[in-house]
Design a protein around this motif. Structure first.
Motif, short mmCIF file in Angstrom:
data_model
loop_
_atom_site.label_atom_id
_atom_site.label_comp_id
_atom_site.label_asym_id
_atom_site.label_seq_id
_atom_site.Cartn_x
_atom_site.Cartn_y
_atom_site.Cartn_z
N UNK A 59 0.00 5.51 9.78
CA UNK A 59 0.76 5.39 8.67
C UNK A 59 0.02 4.41 8.00
N UNK A 60 0.39 4.45 6.59
CA UNK A 60 -0.44 3.81 5.49
C UNK A 60 0.68 3.03 4.75
N UNK A 61 0.01 2.35 3.69
CA UNK A 61 1.19 1.73 2.69
C UNK A 61 0.78 2.33 1.27
N UNK A 62 1.87 2.64 0.77
CA UNK A 62 1.77 3.01 -0.83
C UNK A 62 1.34 1.52 -1.54
N UNK A 63 0.06 1.28 -2.43
CA UNK A 63 -0.14 0.05 -2.79
C UNK A 63 0.84 -0.05 -4.01
N UNK A 65 4.22 0.45 -4.45
CA UNK A 65 5.44 0.02 -3.73
C UNK A 65 5.57 -0.80 -2.46
N UNK A 66 4.24 -0.71 -1.67
CA UNK A 66 4.49 -1.27 -0.51
C UNK A 66 5.14 -0.77 0.60
#
Length: 90
Positions: A59-63, A65-66
């Motif tokens: 799982x990652x994060x969209x920089x 939108x978070x």
């Protein structure tokens, strides 16, 4: 050094035409790609080893939108330098 400069260098060192050097370089790259695609590894003694690594799903994060996003599992090429290459740099 880019591919064109490498072809020029090979042609000069091996005393062959640039066209022949380009074909030789393409054959080497094609051989490495084909072997890695089959899951194998390519070892060039004194230079290093090309192999396939596995990256697990995560799982990652969209920089921007978070928001959490799922990143798929993937096969990635890896290169491990040989002793002679390491020694040449130091």
């Amino acid at each position: 050094m880019n591919k064109t400069e490498l072809i020029d260098h090979i042609a000069q060192q091996a005393d062959i035409s640039k066209a022949a050097a380009g074909r030789a370089l393409d054959a080497v790259i094609g051989g490495v790609k084909g072997t890695l695609k089959k899951g194998g590894s390519v070892t060039l003694v004194g230079f290093g080893t090309f192999a396939v690594g596995k990256r697990t799903a995560r799982t990652g994060r969209n920089p921007r939108t978070g928001a959490a996003i799922k990143i798929k599992a993937a096969k990635v090429p890896k290169f491990r330098p040989g002793k002679a290459l390491k020694d040449a740099l130091n």
